[in-house]
Each structure stands twice: as C-alpha cells, then as structure tokens.
Design an enzyme around this catalytic site. Structure first.
Site: not given
Ligand code: SAH
Length: 216
Positions: A66
């Site tokens: 993010s």
């Molecule tokens: N917090 C992360 C942001 C990653 S983007 C960081 O700091 O890098 C969002 C993430 O949510 C992705 O890796 C995606 O695979 C995950 N995601 C999406 N839907 C999800 C779900 N239902 N359960 C768990 N993870 C999920």
C-alpha cells in the site's frame, strides 16, 4: 536487520515521514512507526530505489504494497494502543503489519495468497517482528479462535461491509475498512456495545479488491 538498513535509507524515510505529515497525518506515534520500518526490505529488489516514494508498488501475485499515506491514514484511524490485539486482513508485503507492531500492537494478519504468506513469513521472522502472527486463510472469516479483537484493519477494498468481521470486535473496538468497488470510501466502524455500531467515513482511496476464499 540494520545491516540492510543504511543512513541513506533512514534519510529517505525521514523525507517520507515529512511528506505523509504534509498530507495531513498528525499522530506522532504513527509518524514515528513509519520512520522506523525499513520499507525497502518489503519490496522486490527492482523497486528498492522507489521504496520511499509515497506510492503503492507491485509485490507479485497481482498485489501491491500500500501507499505509505494510505497505511498512515488507516493506522491513525485505528487509534492503536500498545497491547491492542489487532486483526489485519491482507498481509501482502507485511509492511502494514510491521507498522502496527512498531506501535506496540499484537498483530494477527491473514493473507489468502499462499506465496505472499510464505514470503512475508520469512521476511518478518528475519526482521524479528515477534509480535506479528501470520495466517493463510480467507480474511472474510476473520480468526474466530483469537477473537474478539480490539481493532480490525482491512487492507483490501471490500465491495460490501464484511459483517462477519464485526462480530469479532470487542465492545468499544474499531474496524477500519475501505468500502467500494472501483474506488473505496475509507470507513471506520465502532462497536458501541453488543448490538450497536456507529459508522464514519474519511475520503476516497484505491485498494486492490478483497476477494473470497484462498487463492488457487
Ligand atoms: N497490508 C498490505 C497490503 C497488501 S494489498 C501491505 O502492507 O503490503 C491487500 C492484500 O489483501 C493482498 O495481498 C491480497 O492478496 C489480500 N487479500 C485480498 N482479499 C483477501 C481475503 N479475503 N483474505 C485475506 N487476504 C486478502
């Protein structure tokens, strides 16, 4: 960890902190945490030079780390206190989880992509983030075995309010979730008591979608 974190990185991080502050973040504890987490180690090597720009970047599996400003907004809205039990949905790179840990939270983070879960598990243990526990699973289900939580942070865009998670919140607890399809409204829900919830909104953001089930 510090062998891979130089004065140059620290300098770049200070500038990032100033930028996030300029954009409106005022909680000094959030800014300190952003100033401490070596974001360049959470990104693929080809992007290291861009690690301290206030931008989202690809981390593989079609996912992104993010934007630091978005991380700061979500963390500030969550009002993290030391010792808080925090559920994070969407571990991704682990950067947001590390920021929460730096603020003294006990972090329980769920990811649905196995390769990200494995890669980030290795990274966070090498960085000695002992207050972060990672789980492979569907964040829509939360973590009933560890509930209730003081705070819940969803870091993917949910089309609808994930109400299955609201019941895993303690009375008085907060959940921050970006709600919407193509772009999302940052939303904070407070659990007032067993039955009542209060909702506030905080502007538009762009997150990757929250998807159901564990990825194949
Ligand atoms: N917090 C992360 C942001 C990653 S983007 C960081 O700091 O890098 C969002 C993430 O949510 C992705 O890796 C995606 O695979 C995950 N995601 C999406 N839907 C999800 C779900 N239902 N359960 C768990 N993870 C999920």
């Amino acid at each position: 960890m510090m062998s891979n974190d130089s004065f140059r990185h620290k300098g770049l991080r200070n500038r990032l902190v100033q930028e996030v502050r300029r954009k409106g973040i005022t909680d000094e504890r959030v800014l300190d945490a952003i100033g401490r987490v070596p974001r360049h180690l959470f990104m693929d090597s080809s992007f290291v030079k861009l690690a301290y720009k206030d931008q989202a970047f690809p981390i593989g599996q079609g996912q992104t780390i993010s934007q630091p400003y978005a991380v700061a907004v979500q963390t500030e809205l969550l009002q993290v206190q030391p010792g808080d039990q925090v559920l994070e949905v969407g571990t991704g790179s682990g950067y947001q989880a590390a920021v929460l840990a730096e603020m003294g939270a006990d972090v329980f983070s769920v990811e649905r992509q196995k390769r990200l879960y494995e890669k980030t598990s290795r990274l966070l243990s090498s960085l000695k983030y002992k207050k972060v526990r990672l789980f492979l699973g569907d964040g829509y289900e939360g973590l009933p075995a560890f509930a209730p939580f003081d705070k819940i942070l969803v870091t993917a865009g949910a089309e609808e309010m994930p109400s299955s998670l609201l019941v895993q919140l303690k009375p008085g607890g907060l959940m921050v979730v970006p709600l919407g399809k193509s772009d999302q409204t940052m939303t904070r829900v407070k659990r007032i008591n067993e039955d009542d919830f209060e909702q506030e909104t905080f502007g538009q953001f762009a997150f990757v979608p929250m998807l159901k089930g564990i990825a194949k």
